[in-house]
Design an enzyme around this catalytic site. Structure first.
Site, PDB file in Angstrom:
ATOM      1  N   HIS A  69       0.838  -1.199   0.000  1.00  0.00           N
ATOM      2  CA  HIS A  69       0.000   0.000   0.000  1.00  0.00           C
ATOM      3  C   HIS A  69       0.869   1.244   0.000  1.00  0.00           C
ATOM      4  CE1 HIS A  69      -3.750   2.177   0.419  1.00  0.00           C
ATOM      5  NE2 HIS A  69      -3.231   2.887   1.404  1.00  0.00           N
ATOM      6  N   HIS A  71       1.017   5.500  -1.377  1.00  0.00           N
ATOM      7  CA  HIS A  71       0.596   6.732  -2.034  1.00  0.00           C
ATOM      8  C   HIS A  71       1.886   7.507  -2.291  1.00  0.00           C
ATOM      9  CE1 HIS A  71      -3.599   5.967  -0.987  1.00  0.00           C
ATOM     10  NE2 HIS A  71      -3.269   5.874   0.290  1.00  0.00           N
ATOM     11  N   HIS A 215     -11.764   3.749  -3.098  1.00  0.00           N
ATOM     12  CA  HIS A 215     -11.041   4.546  -2.112  1.00  0.00           C
ATOM     13  C   HIS A 215     -11.547   4.270  -0.710  1.00  0.00           C
ATOM     14  CE1 HIS A 215     -10.116   7.952   0.513  1.00  0.00           C
ATOM     15  NE2 HIS A 215      -8.973   7.970  -0.145  1.00  0.00           N
ATOM     16  N   ARG A 218     -16.622   6.359   1.874  1.00  0.00           N
ATOM     17  CA  ARG A 218     -16.856   7.799   1.761  1.00  0.00           C
ATOM     18  C   ARG A 218     -16.849   8.244   0.308  1.00  0.00           C
ATOM     19  NH1 ARG A 218     -12.396   7.839   4.992  1.00  0.00           N
ATOM     20  NH2 ARG A 218     -11.270   9.183   3.529  1.00  0.00           N
ATOM     21  N   HIS A 242      -9.680   1.195   1.280  1.00  0.00           N
ATOM     22  CA  HIS A 242      -9.480   1.713   2.629  1.00  0.00           C
ATOM     23  C   HIS A 242     -10.706   1.348   3.468  1.00  0.00           C
ATOM     24  CE1 HIS A 242      -6.802   5.123   0.877  1.00  0.00           C
ATOM     25  NE2 HIS A 242      -6.027   4.246   1.491  1.00  0.00           N
ATOM     26  N   GLU A 245     -10.553   3.154   8.720  1.00  0.00           N
ATOM     27  CA  GLU A 245      -9.311   3.767   9.179  1.00  0.00           C
ATOM     28  C   GLU A 245      -9.571   4.697  10.363  1.00  0.00           C
ATOM     29  OE1 GLU A 245      -5.543   6.359   7.378  1.00  0.00           O
ATOM     30  OE2 GLU A 245      -7.257   5.882   6.104  1.00  0.00           O
ATOM     31  N   HIS A 279      -5.840  -0.989   6.353  1.00  0.00           N
ATOM     32  CA  HIS A 279      -5.951  -0.479   7.721  1.00  0.00           C
ATOM     33  C   HIS A 279      -6.856  -1.366   8.575  1.00  0.00           C
ATOM     34  CE1 HIS A 279      -3.697   2.980   6.498  1.00  0.00           C
ATOM     35  NE2 HIS A 279      -4.640   3.410   5.687  1.00  0.00           N
ATOM     36  N   ASP A 330       2.233   3.136   3.041  1.00  0.00           N
ATOM     37  CA  ASP A 330       1.146   4.115   2.928  1.00  0.00           C
ATOM     38  C   ASP A 330       1.635   5.521   2.630  1.00  0.00           C
ATOM     39  OD1 ASP A 330      -1.302   5.356   2.998  1.00  0.00           O
ATOM     40  OD2 ASP A 330      -1.812   4.760   5.022  1.00  0.00           O
TER      41      ASP A 330
END
Length: 453
Positions: A69, A71, A215, A218, A242, A245, A279, A330
């Site tokens: 994972h 970013h 994602h 949300r 995700h 989290e 997570h 991450d």
């Protein structure tokens, strides 16, 4: 074809609780073709002539590590987000400011340096959770997959394999508020248009493959979750998301949908063996049951979870429920899978006030085999015949590892102790230095280009 014999002082072989001394590893091109533990006298029929051409690997040799994972652009935030109080949500505003400045060229430069930093730490494969798709205001580049293509090229130049987890990101909240500001760069309008964009993209080079990501609950409306999951199933591709989290995510999901995020994903066909929840810090007992029954994996990112004050999840309980555990760095507050792995055990000690939850072999599996499997590379992460020729050699004579038994590297070593990295049979890191990239120089230049200092 290029063939090489490697003589490892110690090698950690599949199914073993501890490393094996004196192992001859033979590779042809990008595959392991032989693994022979030698007897004290050199092994059966293994005289001087057989070992004369072997490349010596002093220290402990591990399979390639998988960072499940990432970013990549978050690396620009390291050391810049600690000047005041706050939480995940205040940190996110600073992350958006960096996202607003990136374009395909600057993202290529930054990601190349970040992936090269990962290689220095023993990472041979990375899963990039990629949602920075479009230009400012959401305008499309001439190539709508230009940002993804930049990441694929960055991995090629850094010498690591990549699973590009192209991420569907459509809304700003569980109740469907629209994307605003830098978030507009993430969106495709709806899941069908996300899938159409992704269907038009074929990564260049055998080092990269496509996966999908939601994602979070949300960011993808409930009625569109199945579209993303369906794309992944049709392509036999990994699917990441995700999950829980933050407690606020759970509370918002209950308020809108009357259930936890895990239950929502289960009801819309998202969970399963090809799915990895990232997570899973705040699951209920019922959530853990759902993840375990479906054999959904969980990717833990302890250094990010502590940096963002997210909390500590019930990790041993998840493992006991049959949930495969992998590791990721991450936000790259730290890029060091040795630190991530030992944090799994040490954070569990803090949570339970007891010691001894995970064996070193379990930590190795999370950092290697399980991580590669979560990214769709089932032929990597083991020193075994037929697997990819990925070898990571860790020093046992540094100030951190001197006097440490080989199995103890997970509680003693750091990324700085990685001496050599071989990816697909080619040496990528030698004597602790990347053979292609001046990593400190390129990180400094790339980060200066997308920050204020």
């Amino acid at each position: 074809m290029t063939s090489t014999r490697w003589l490892a002082e110690y090698a950690w072989l599949p199914g073993e609780a501890a490393p094996t001394p004196d192992v001859l590893i033979e590779t042809v091109h990008d595959r392991i073709t032989g693994v022979t533990p030698l007897t004290p006298d050199g092994g059966p029929d293994a005289g001087v002539d057989v070992l004369a051409d072997a490349v010596r690997l002093p220290g402990l040799t591990l399979p390639g590590l998988a960072n499940a994972h990432s970013h990549a652009f978050h690396r620009a935030l390291r050391g810049r987000t600690h000047s005041g109080r706050g939480d995940f949500w205040s940190w996110r505003d600073q992350m958006y400011a960096v996202a607003a400045r990136l374009d395909p060229d600057s993202y290529l430069a930054l990601a190349r340096a970040v992936y090269a930093e990962m290689a220095l730490s023993g990472v041979t494969c990375v899963g990039e959770f990629h949602y920075l798709h479009h230009g400012p205001g959401g305008s499309r580049y001439a190539d709508p997959n230009a940002m993804g293509a930049a990441l694929v090229e960055a991995a090629a130049q850094a010498g690591v394999r990549l699973t590009l987890l192209d991420t569907c990101y459509l809304t700003a909240s569980v109740d469907g508020r629209p994307l605003v500001g830098p978030q507009q760069r993430f969106g495709d309008g709806d899941a069908l248009r996300w899938a159409e964009r992704l269907d038009a993209f074929t990564p260049d080079g055998g080092h990269a493959r496509l996966g999908a990501a939601i994602h979070s609950v949300r960011a993808v409306p409930a009625e569109q979750l199945a579209t993303v999951a369906g794309w992944a199933r049709r392509r036999d591709a990994p699917l990441h998301v995700h999950l829980s989290e933050q407690p606020a995510e759970n509370d918002a999901c209950r308020a809108v949908h009357g259930c936890t995020p895990t239950r929502l994903l289960a009801d819309h066909g998202v969970l399963g063996r090809a799915t990895t929840a990232v997570h899973a810090t705040h699951p209920t007992s019922a959530d853990v049951g759902l993840l375990g029954e479906s054999r959904t994996g969980v990717c833990l990112c302890p250094t990010t979870e502590r940096d963002l004050a997210d909390g500590i999840g019930p990790v041993r309980r998840m493992a006991d429920a049959g949930i495969p555990l992998s590791l990721g760095s991450d936000s790259h507050a730290v890029i060091d899978l040795f630190e991530e792995a030992r944090a799994v055990e040490l954070d569990e000690r803090l949570r339970t006030r007891r010691r001894g939850h995970f064996t070193p072999a379990e930590l190795l599996a999370a950092a290697s085999t399980a991580g590669h499997a979560a990214l769709g590379w089932t032929d990597a992460g083991r020193i075994a015949v037929g697997d990819r020729a990925d070898l990571v050699t860790v020093r046992l004579d540094s100030v951190r590892t001197a006097g440490v038994i080989p199995a103890g590297v997970w509680f003693a070593a750091s990324a700085a102790d990685v001496a050599q990295v071989v990816v697909d049979g080619r040496v990528l890191v030698r004597d602790g230095r990347h053979v292609r990239v001046d990593v400190p120089e390129e990180l400094t230049s790339a980060i200066r280009g997308v920050t204020d200092a």
